[in-house]
Scaffold this active site. Structure first.
Site, mmCIF file in Angstrom:
data_model
loop_
_atom_site.group_PDB
_atom_site.id
_atom_site.type_symbol
_atom_site.label_atom_id
_atom_site.label_comp_id
_atom_site.label_asym_id
_atom_site.label_seq_id
_atom_site.Cartn_x
_atom_site.Cartn_y
_atom_site.Cartn_z
ATOM 1 C CB THR A 1 -0.954 0.015 1.222
ATOM 2 O OG1 THR A 1 -1.746 1.209 1.203
ATOM 3 C CG2 THR A 1 -0.182 -0.032 2.529
ATOM 4 C CG HIS B 1 5.142 -11.150 17.007
ATOM 5 N ND1 HIS B 1 6.115 -12.058 16.666
ATOM 6 C CD2 HIS B 1 5.744 -10.271 17.852
ATOM 7 C CE1 HIS B 1 7.240 -11.759 17.275
ATOM 8 N NE2 HIS B 1 7.049 -10.675 18.000
#
Length: 522
Positions: free
Chosen positions: A441, A493
């Site tokens: 993006t 994560h």
């Protein structure tokens, strides 16, 4: 007479209760077999409740009530005499009026039965993952005569916008209102096909202009205004009935609305008798513009974007790591070869192709960043499909550049241009939006200096590009001015460790600051 009790049906293993969203019928209405009575909402989807028999409807639960699966929701009183009542009345009137009326009613029903039929217009299948669609707006009004393949309305799914054409020529009868969200296969309208339909259609428009144009033109314009045009007109206090639409069927487009905002005065002067009241409403909003409010229904696309972004924030262990890139080597390379590149390939040499190539190389080395989550499993991809975030008037869409790792610089630039044009023209298909292994993006085009992009689930990472700013940096122990860009990697994560995420971003930085590495594969 028999009474059939209808109950909330089983709509899924984990669904224990539903809420009545809307009733399509009223208490005491006569309903047909399989006619949709109401819409039920669960915590996962929306369902329609069809009538189990023909008869008189008795509603037991109101809109907004939450009921358990199997709870009574309504009943239908079936009466064998009821359907025959209209047939008994016609013969009864015939003998009482003598022989002359006897011949007149007889051919009329026969002609209608032979010459007219009703076609149901349903929401079509729009892709494997699309289960429902929202009616954005109707291009036609109730009772309009429509032609074969003429666009009736626009449908919005959570991924793209579609047009619904007429399956036959005839008189349109609208069942679902704008803003309604319906499942695939649901009936949105019917078209009465036959000799009587074309005859009735011209008479209705002829009567509307004759009445003067007070309420009929307003309804016509209101049903033929795009959402963007409606917002512009509402903001400027302009009535849609004062504008002549240039779209199909007289539909008012964004261009019509913008054009009208610059010429309200001449319209007021043209109507000499009504010129006095016109300026007064226009002046009132000007003095209270700071306190004005405007409500607009969220589109299906916007609701889906909101739901998914919140889900990602709540369901992933999202973390963002940052780095900065010296863009001077790329800018020098572009300045040197951009003219020859465009002359040979027909497209410009932009920054996105460099980032896409660098990302593809890094993703091959750090495969966890190119993975996705499917339930309790991690899916590793041996290919790279890059999702490119594109901002449109309807919201953020993320079309996909397939097999980006196999494309040249020119191939990437052409693919991105093609996707951007499709997004701008609302021509993206479900295939253009499905899949993707990694997202890029570019908030820098809007001036963003730094941001933490949100992961595009089920992907596990997204790269954010930002604005290029000349800043003082230290190069070879000297302070110099260089065009610098901050880059950000948001990652899940749960799958990607800190070492992998940082190493991935450092590798991207290394490739961008020394573009020769992309050519030499080092």
């Amino acid at each position: 007479m028999a009474i059939i009790e209808m109950k909330v049906p089983v709509v899924g293993e984990s669904v224990t209760e539903v809420t009545i969203a809307t009733w399509n019928k009223k208490d005491g209405d006569t309903v047909k077999m399989d006619e949709v009575l109401c819409e039920l909402e669960s915590d996962k989807a929306t369902f329609e409740l069809p009538a189990e028999a023909a008869g008189v409807l008795r509603i037991l639960a109101k809109e907004g009530d939450t009921l358990a699966i199997g709870a009574p929701i309504c009943s239908i009183s079936t009466d064998g005499a009821a359907p025959e009542a209209p047939q008994e009345e016609a013969p009864a009137a015939t003998p009482s009026n003598g022989q002359a009326p006897e011949a007149a009613p007889a051919p009329a029903p026969e002609a209608k039965a032979e010459e007219t039929k009703t076609i149901e217009v349903k929401i079509p299948v729009m892709g494997e993952s699309v289960t429902e669609a929202t009616i954005a707006n109707w291009n036609k009004k109730e009772g309009d005569f429509v032609k074969m393949d003429e666009i009736l309305c626009e449908l919005e799914s959570d991924k793209a916008t579609f047009e619904l054409p007429a399956e036959a020529a005839g008189t349109l009868h609208i069942i679902a209102e704008p803003g309604s969200t319906l499942e695939i296969g649901a009936v949105v309208a019917t078209i009465t096909v036959g000799a009587g339909a074309p005859a009735a259609a011209p008479s209705a428009p002829a009567a509307a202009p004759a009445s003067g144009g007070s309420s009929a033109p307003v309804a016509d314009k209101a049903s033929g205004v795009t959402p963007v045009a409606a917002a512009i007109l509402a903001d400027k206090g302009i009535n849609p009935k004062d504008i002549q639409g240039s779209g199909e069927g007289g539909k008012i487009t964004k261009a019509d609305a913008l054009k009208a905002t610059s010429a309200p005065a001449p319209a007021a002067k043209a109507e000499a008798p009504k010129a006095a009241p016109a300026p007064q409403p226009a002046a009132a909003p000007a003095t209270t513009s700071g306190r004005a409010e405007r409500r607009q229904r969220m589109t299906s696309l916007r609701k889906t974007i909101a739901r998914r972004l919140v889900a990602v924030k709540n369901e992933t262990a999202m973390l963002t790591t940052f780095n900065e890139v010296d863009m001077q080597p790329i800018m020098e390379l572009r300045s040197k070869f951009k003219d020859k590149f465009k002359e040979k390939h027909g497209v410009g040499l932009g920054f996105m192709s460099f980032f896409a190539k660098a990302v593809c190389v890094a993703l091959k080395e750090f495969q966890a960043v190119n993975a996705s989550i499917d339930g309790d499993e991690i899916v590793y991809h041996d290919y790279v499909d890059i999702s490119v975030a594109v901002s449109t008037e309807r919201g953020l869409v993320v079309p996909i550049l397939r097999n980006a790792d196999q494309l040249s610089f020119a191939g990437i630039e052409k693919g991105i241009i093609e996707l951007a044009v499709k997004a701008r023209d609302n021509k993206l298909t479900i295939e253009d939006m499905s899949g993707g292994t990694f997202t890029i993006t570019n908030g820098g085009v809007f001036g963003s200096m730094m941001s933490t992009p949100i992961i595009n689930a089920p992907q596990v990472a997204i790269l954010g590009m930002h604005n290029i700013i000349e800043r003082p940096v230290v190069v070879n122990k000297e302070i110099v001015i260089r065009p610098m860009m901050y880059i950000a990697l948001s990652y899940d994560h749960r799958i990607i460790d800190g070492k992998e995420s940082v190493s991935f971003l450092v590798r991207v930085k290394q490739l961008l600051e020394d573009p020769a590495r992309l050519l030499l594969d080092v």
